[in-house]
Design a protein around this motif. Structure first.
Motif, PDB file in Angstrom:
ATOM      1  N   GLY A 107       0.677  -1.251  -0.234  1.00 15.21           N
ATOM      2  CA  GLY A 107      -0.003  -0.041   0.064  1.00 15.21           C
ATOM      3  C   GLY A 107       0.967   1.499   0.102  1.00 15.21           C
ATOM      4  N   ASP A 117      -2.775   1.388  -5.613  1.00 16.21           N
ATOM      5  CA  ASP A 117      -3.432   2.554  -6.018  1.00 16.21           C
ATOM      6  C   ASP A 117      -4.419   2.269  -6.887  1.00 16.21           C
ATOM      7  N   LYS A 125      -5.584  -4.637  -0.645  1.00 12.01           N
ATOM      8  CA  LYS A 125      -6.274  -3.288  -0.565  1.00 12.01           C
ATOM      9  C   LYS A 125      -7.247  -2.815   0.601  1.00 12.01           C
ATOM     10  N   TYR A 154      -5.222  -3.030   3.799  1.00 13.49           N
ATOM     11  CA  TYR A 154      -4.457  -1.658   3.752  1.00 13.49           C
ATOM     12  C   TYR A 154      -5.307  -0.576   4.335  1.00 13.49           C
ATOM     13  N   PHE A 155      -6.368  -0.461   3.614  1.00 12.21           N
ATOM     14  CA  PHE A 155      -7.375   0.757   4.311  1.00 12.21           C
ATOM     15  C   PHE A 155      -7.704   0.559   5.684  1.00 12.21           C
ATOM     16  N   TYR A 156      -8.135  -0.660   5.933  1.00 16.15           N
ATOM     17  CA  TYR A 156      -8.331  -1.035   7.402  1.00 16.15           C
ATOM     18  C   TYR A 156      -6.958  -0.663   8.472  1.00 16.15           C
ATOM     19  N   HIS A 201      -6.589   3.277   8.944  1.00 15.09           N
ATOM     20  CA  HIS A 201      -7.476   3.597   9.676  1.00 15.09           C
ATOM     21  C   HIS A 201      -7.179   3.109  11.381  1.00 15.09           C
ATOM     22  N   LYS A 208      -1.388   9.312   4.629  1.00 13.63           N
ATOM     23  CA  LYS A 208      -0.898   9.091   3.205  1.00 13.63           C
ATOM     24  C   LYS A 208       0.355   9.449   2.820  1.00 13.63           C
TER      25      LYS A 208
END
Length: 424
Positions: free
Chosen positions: A223, A229, A241, A244-246, A249, A255
């Protein structure tokens, strides 16, 4: 004629020291030539000499011509007020201190044997690659081996400087430092900076926590690298993905932007996807890697620790969405050898220095086991009769070429000084 040759002559007293006289015909006796510190100011500090019956303590300045004193504007610099003798090759003008007292001058060329000058001229003849390429293989084997050892540790000292910088940045977290250095070297030349930025962008405390979950760790590195991306149909891509977002957060990660990783001109085995996955699997498999690294003494032990492959998805992929024939993508021994040279040895050396330990012989013995590197510099030395048997010798030769030959520093090099003594 160059000043560094005159420095060499004065430093090692390579001239007739028994019959020295100034341009004013006063006898000169050298008690101490002074300290050659290569700092701003006079060339030799804390010298002691006698001129006539008067003993002097102070500094020595050396020039090709006496008038170079004014060319270099020493008359404006109070640091040169303590000069007690001006040593020159040619005397073309008198030099005065600010209180109008004249600085004694010694014309060195009157006392240097012709064979020393001819040896210097032979050594410094126009070169095609290095000045001594026709003579370097003639150097005594014991002398050359000792010089290689000094060169090797000079190179390690240089490699230790960025490690100290990382230690300061990470509050002395050796595990975090090791992770950044390994990441850089997993990226090789093309992706090294990108991988290094990825490692530094992730707090190592998070790497520690997530190293037990392979997908989580891989999603973090992929990520941050920017490899997640885009949008793809691949299920594994989507899983990474989502993970990664989890995680960003969960850990409130901002970023970050790193240099884009490159696939161009790489063999598939060196694709950033494969190298990142291998790095992830190393940290998933080997907990507390730093403590293991510092204890490793043999190449066999190192091969065992680094016996890791890319993840299962990458056994039949080199890129997302593009399936390839199945292949286990383990770290090759030649790749691990690069890690030994560029990461493991420098880390062991620096850690030992910090702890006050001496492991010099252990490091040499370890690199004696590693195959010699293959590059244009080593091949060129080989053509001159300097054949490397292991990575200890190739590392030393790289230091020799980069820090001495490329800088024409022959008079600071043992090879150059030996040839000055021995050339006929």
């Amino acid at each position: 004629m160059k000043e560094d040759f005159l420095h060499y002559l004065w430093r090692f007293k390579k001239f007739d020291t028994l019959n020295l006289r100034t341009t004013q015909d006063e006898q000169v006796t050298i008690i101490k030539t002074g300290d050659y510190l290569e700092l701003a100011g006079p060339d030799f500090f804390n010298a002691q000499i006698k001129i006539g019956n008067q003993k002097w303590a102070g500094n020595i300045e050396i020039h090709i011509k006496s008038s170079d004193w004014y060319l270099h504007h020493h008359e404006r610099d109070t640091a040169y007020e303590s000069v007690i003798l001006h040593v020159v090759w040619e005397h073309d003008t008198e030099i005065f201190r600010q209180n109008n007292t004249e600085i004694p001058v010694l014309v060195l060329k009157n006392y240097v044997a012709p064979e020393i000058i001819s040896n210097y001229q032979a050594l410094m003849a126009p070169k095609s690659w290095i000045f001594c390429e026709k003579q370097i293989s003639q150097i005594d084997e014991f002398v050359f081996k000792s010089w290689l050892e000094r060169l090797f540790f000079e190179r390690l000292e240089r490699k230790s400087k960025p490690i100290y910088d990382l230690l300061n940045e990470t509050n002395q977290d050796w595990e975090a430092v090791l992770f950044s250095l390994l990441a850089k070297n997993f990226g090789l030349n093309t992706n090294g900076n990108s991988f290094f930025q990825i490692a530094k962008a992730l707090p190592f405390s998070i790497i520690r926590k997530e190293s037990f979950e392979l997908v989580n760790l891989e999603s973090l590195l992929f990520g941050v690298s920017g490899l997640l991306d885009s949008e793809k149909e691949d299920v594994y891509f989507k899983d990474l993905k989502f993970s990664y977002f989890y995680l960003i957060h969960k850990y409130q990660l901002e970023k970050v932007y790193v240099e884009p990783v490159q696939f161009f001109k790489h063999r598939p085995d060196n694709f950033p996807t494969i190298r990142l996955s291998q790095l992830v699997n190393l940290y998933h498999k080997q907990q507390n890697l730093f403590s293991k690294i510092t204890a490793l003494k043999s190449l066999k032990e190192i091969y065992n620790v680094f016996e890791v492959s890319a993840g299962s998805y990458w056994q039949n992929h080199f890129q997302f969405d593009k399936q390839s024939p199945k292949k286990a993508k383990f770290l090759s021994k030649s790749f691990i050898d690069l890690l030994v040279i560029n990461t493991i040895i420098p880390v062991q050396f620096t850690f030992a220095k910090v702890m006050g330990d001496s492991i010099s012989e252990d490091l040499i013995m370890l690199l004696d086991e590693v195959a010699p590197e293959k590059n244009s510099i080593i091949e060129k030395f080989n053509s001159f009769g300097i054949k490397s048997k292991n990575a200890f010798e190739t590392q030393s030769l790289l230091q020799l070429k980069n820090e001495y030959c490329n800088k024409s520093a022959c008079l600071k090099c043992v090879v150059g000084m030996e040839l000055l003594k021995n050339n006929k």
